[in-house]
Write a protein that holds these residues in place. Structure first.
Motif, PDB file in Angstrom:
ATOM      1  N   GLU A  87       2.614  12.843   8.499  1.00 32.08           N
ATOM      2  CA  GLU A  87       3.243  11.523   8.322  1.00 32.08           C
ATOM      3  C   GLU A  87       4.019  11.122   9.581  1.00 32.08           C
ATOM      4  O   GLU A  87       3.986   9.963  10.006  1.00 32.08           O
ATOM      5  N   GLU A 115       1.523  10.074  12.164  1.00 27.93           N
ATOM      6  CA  GLU A 115       0.986   8.745  11.825  1.00 27.93           C
ATOM      7  C   GLU A 115       1.948   7.652  12.277  1.00 27.93           C
ATOM      8  O   GLU A 115       1.548   6.663  12.896  1.00 27.93           O
ATOM      9  N   TYR A 123       1.071   4.775  14.991  1.00 22.88           N
ATOM     10  CA  TYR A 123       1.099   3.346  14.629  1.00 22.88           C
ATOM     11  C   TYR A 123       2.092   2.574  15.508  1.00 22.88           C
ATOM     12  O   TYR A 123       1.817   1.428  15.913  1.00 22.88           O
ATOM     13  N   GLU A 134      -1.084  -0.653  12.153  1.00 19.80           N
ATOM     14  CA  GLU A 134      -1.643   0.427  11.357  1.00 19.80           C
ATOM     15  C   GLU A 134      -3.166   0.303  11.332  1.00 19.80           C
ATOM     16  O   GLU A 134      -3.701  -0.806  11.319  1.00 19.80           O
ATOM     17  N   TYR A 168      -2.819  15.260  15.168  1.00 16.87           N
ATOM     18  CA  TYR A 168      -3.048  14.708  13.831  1.00 16.87           C
ATOM     19  C   TYR A 168      -4.376  15.223  13.264  1.00 16.87           C
ATOM     20  O   TYR A 168      -4.448  15.653  12.112  1.00 16.87           O
TER      21      TYR A 168
END
Length: 892
Positions: free
Chosen positions: A530, A533, A537, A543, A595
């Motif tokens: 998370e 991410e 972003y 996103e 990731y």
């Protein structure tokens, strides 16, 4: 009801198959992987669509109207690999032998042939299905023309289906507007120019807004300055590109629908070609053309229905094994034993069912009585591990009492003879040794369980069981004779057969897992994912789906303007090698790489392993003996040999593997076994001396290669020498070494040259391995294990080089695999002989994990050290790293 025609884009599907399937060759050295894959895809769509008509279109190797119109097009289009070009005419001949309509047209490509037949057929009232990997064909979609695009995903084939509404849903444009999208963006795979800087996303957005490319030209002033410049300066080029990407639908083909009828595909001519190309698992489609001797024994298949007959059969089995005669055995079992088939001769082939007839315990007891008398490997079967599951009456933590010398496992024997084959079941054995084709399980009982088949399709269930035991009995001596001729009989009897019992025990034991620890670790990974991410972003400014190569490519190369390293037909490449190159300059790419790694760790291991934990709290993986061509054991369901240990967060997974109460783990790992094997097999005195004097081998290599006193070798020199040491075993190139060490190829070549100057006998040895493999067609280990290397006959330079690397490495890696197998057998035998509670639970390449009772640690340590160090006699010692711990991680 409308009739249906399937149109296959021959070059596209053949090309997809060529790159999707590893190289295959037949006994004549003909490459067959593209043909094999093509047929699999074709049969899949024929089964699904059940068409009335079929046509396959191919390009001709002559200039087309596109080449003439756009001269640069032909010259810059990427040349096909020789192995692919070889298979195109062979594929066409094979299709024609199957009475399948093959269409080519001078001056036109397969796209144009398909477009013409598709539009004509739809107008004539047919439903049309086009099978192609080329998205250019989406422009042909209409109500009665469907495009089906096969694509590889997660190792399998998935299909995208497109009708007009699907095109619009996916791309936001109609099929005809899709032509303008392709023209604006161009096609790098075909060297068709588009507007500079205009990718698929931008092109689609413009056409969706303006409906045509000409309309875009008329509204240039409304575009962003860069778009206006790039499109406005290339209007004529783009108009030509539109002609190039527009599929013709009016080619004068003289096509007649009746010529496309499906009739007698599986005939004597095509059968001979399928045999010639070694497409063994497809020969079942030729039932009516196969030799009929396979049917002669069917009348002798008998289901036993009287209890006194069971007694008589087992009495006869005992008499036969006492006289040294072989018995063919097939065990039918899933969750429980369904029955067994016994072949005593051509006339006596029996199936004894359990369901509703003989008690399972009684049947096992009678069979075990016979097995105990069968010393001399008289029980001939296949897949022995699954047989042992139902023959073994010991408890979980006891060693099996089934005698090892009673069995021959033919699947393992045939694997040694043909390690590149896909299957070693009764169907494959019958084709190889009896030249007959037999129905497969799927053809006899479909997808039914054995229990259901006994209720609804019992006649075929009996046939399925009896065929297996009959074939095993008939081909056993052929396999043994071939193993003796190829000098692998000893390897089979003294290594591979005993290993079956070792692997069976490991599967039975399983390994304990701390489920809560696994769940907790999954949560830790989720939190880090998370965070990554959010960081990605934020840098990207929006996103998007990080797991989508298409969306990721747009973000990196269009929005963030990173340099494009590689493009594929579907867009920008975001493969790992591309991202690793970019990561040096772009922090977001580092986040993306991490990731990806953590997402795989979470899905495959943290979440994936949880599903495999049994009611006993242990994972019971399958250990496969007949999968890898090198001889290495593999692990599946789940793969416990692939727990990632190079990443710190991956290494922590070993913490969740724990011993049962009152036990610990002992982990023993061979130290540099492949380098030690290289020293022994090459006989290089310097390398042997380095090992026998117990110096740091990489420091010693650096001293020789860089002409530096041992005590003055720097850490960098040692690191470089280590990379060369291990690289030599795998036939590393100067380019590969330069990437590993972040140095120039020229400098890497100097390292390799210096290495061979320092160890000249290693150079001679490796060159000899390649020459011997070229001469014989296979490599060979110290223990006579063979690995066929068809790539050495390839005309393609890269394929041939790959074959040479295999020839360099397979004898060393295969010998290492053999040595660890011998060690496993020795350790297993000693643990069993001493009646200890400790068991082998895992094997990971050169490493053994033993679950050891705490009061047996010292005794087991001695057994492991002796078993592993004395597994082979080399000119250098075999050394191990051995550690004890309360979980697998603690052992490292």
């Amino acid at each position: 009801m409308r009739k249906k025609i399937v149109l296959i884009d021959g070059h596209s599907i053949l090309n997809r198959a060529f790159y999707g399937i590893p190289d295959l060759t037949n006994s004549e050295g003909i490459h067959t992987n593209a043909m094999y894959g093509f047929l699999n895809i074709m049969f899949k769509f024929l089964d699904e669509e059940k068409p009335d008509y079929l046509t396959v279109a191919f390009d001709l190797p002559v200039p087309t109207f596109r080449h003439v119109m756009y001269k640069e097009y032909k010259g810059t289009r990427k040349a096909a690999a020789p192995e692919f070009k070889q298979q195109v005419p062979l594929m066409q001949d094979l299709l024609r032998s199957m009475n399948i309509n093959v269409v080519t047209c001078e001056g036109f490509e397969a796209d144009d042939i398909i477009g013409t037949i598709a539009k004509t057929s739809a107008r004539d009232g047919l439903d049309v299905v086009i099978v192609s990997g080329d998205r250019d064909l989406l422009q042909l979609c209409e109500e009665h023309i469907k495009i089906r695009i096969p694509k590889t995903k997660k190792g399998g084939t998935e299909v995208e289906d497109y009708l007009p509404e699907n095109v619009f849903e996916t791309y936001g444009v109609t099929p005809l507007e899709f032509i303008d999208v392709k023209a604006l963006m161009g096609d790098t795979s075909d060297n068709i120019p588009g507007a500079p800087g205009i990718g698929e996303k931008t092109a689609t957005k413009l056409i969706a807004q303006y409906k045509s490319m000409e309309n875009v030209f008329e509204h240039l002033d409304e575009l962003k300055p860069k778009q206006k410049e790039n499109i406005g300066n290339n209007i004529e080029v783009l108009r030509q590109s539109k002609i190039l990407v527009t599929i013709k639908t009016d080619v004068d083909l003289g096509f007649k629908l009746e010529s496309a009828g499906l009739d007698d595909m599986f005939n004597a001519d095509s059968y001979e070609l399928f045999k010639r190309y070694n497409f063994k698992n497809m020969l079942s489609k030729f039932d009516k053309n196969m030799p009929q001797k396979e049917l002669e024994v069917y009348d002798n298949f008998k289901e036993v229905t009287e209890f006194n007959e069971v007694e008589d059969i087992f009495n006869k089995v005992k008499e036969m094994v006492e006289c040294g005669k072989q018995i063919g055995l097939a065990v039918l079992a899933e969750e429980s034993l369904s029955g067994i088939a016994l072949s005593l001769s051509d006339e006596e082939i029996y199936y004894i069912p359990c369901t509703g007839f003989v008690n399972e315990n009684y049947l096992v007891a009678r069979l075990r009585e016979a097995i105990k008398l069968a010393d001399g490997r008289l029980i001939v079967t296949s897949g022995l591990k699954s047989v042992l599951k139902f023959m073994d009456t010991t408890s979980l933590y006891e060693y099996s009492d089934v005698p090892e010398n009673a069995f021959l496992d033919l699947s393992v024997g045939e694997y040694l003879l043909a390690p590149n084959n896909e299957s070693y079941d009764y169907v494959a054995l019958a084709r190889t040794y009896m030249d007959i084709n037999l129905p497969t399980r799927a053809e006899l009982i479909g997808k039914d369980s054995l229990e259901k088949a006994s209720q609804t399709n019992n006649e075929n269930l009996v046939k399925y069981a009896c065929l297996q035991s009959y074939i095993y009995l008939k081909v056993a001596n052929n396999i043994l004779d071939n193993l003796k001729k190829m000098d692998m009989y000893d390897l089979f009897i003294n290594m591979e057969m005993p290993l079956i019992f070792v692997l069976y025990e490991m599967e039975k034991q399983g390994v304990r897992v701390d489920k809560q620890e696994l769940i907790d670790y999954s949560a830790v990974l989720a939190e880090r994912i998370e965070d990554l991410e959010a960081s990605i972003y934020k840098t990207a400014g929006e996103e998007f789906n990080i797991n989508s190569p298409k969306q990721l490519g747009v973000i990196l190369f269009e929005k963030l303007g990173m340099p494009v390293k590689k493009k594929t037909k579907s867009g920008y490449s975001t493969a790992s090698d591309v991202l690793e190159e970019l990561a040096v300059d772009y922090p977001i790419v580092n986040d993306i790489l991490e990731y990806r790694q953590l997402a795989k760790l979470k899905s495959t291991y943290a979440d994936g392993l949880t599903e495999y934990i049994g009611a006993d709290g242990r994972i019971h993986s399958n250990f496969n003996q007949t999968i890898t061509a090198t001889g290495r054991i593999s692990s599946t369901n789940p793969n416990l040999q692939n727990i990632p240990i190079r990443m710190e967060m991956g290494k922590l997974f070993r913490k969740v593997f724990i011993p049962r109460e009152g036990f610990s783990f002992i982990d023993a790992d061979y130290s540099q076994i492949e380098l030690r094997i290289l020293a022994h097999m090459s006989g290089d005195e310097k390398l042997i001396e380095s090992y026998n004097s117990d110096v740091d081998i990489h420091r010693a290599t650096a001293s020789h290669v860089f002409n530096t006193p041992l005590e003055e070798v720097t850490d960098l020199q040692r690191r470089n020498a280590k990379a060369v040491n291990f690289g030599i075993i795998y036939g590393i190139s100067s380019f590969g070494l330069s990437k590993d060490l972040s140095i120039s190829p020229k400098e890497a070549k100097q390292y390799i040259d210096q290495y061979f100057e320092s160890y000249p006998s290693i150079k001679d040895f490796i060159d000899g391995l390649v020459e011997n493999a070229k001469e014989n067609g296979y490599s060979i280990t110290m223990f006579n294990r063979r690995r066929p290397i068809p790539e050495l006959k390839a005309s393609n330079f890269m394929q041939k080089k790959f074959g040479e690397r295999i020839a360099m490495n397979a004898p060393i890696q295969g010998t290492a695999a053999d040595i660890i197998k011998i060690a496993m057998i020795r350790v297993y035998d000693e643990l069993k002989k001493a009646n200890l509670k400790s068991h082998l639970v895992l094997q990971v390449h050169d490493e053994l994990l033993v679950e050891v009772a705490n009061d047996e640690i010292e005794k087991v340590r001695e057994i492991i050290e002796k078993g592993m160090k004395e597994a082979a006699k080399l000119k250098v010692s075999l050394e191990i790293d051995l550690n004890v711990g309360k979980n697998w991680l603690e052992c490292h």
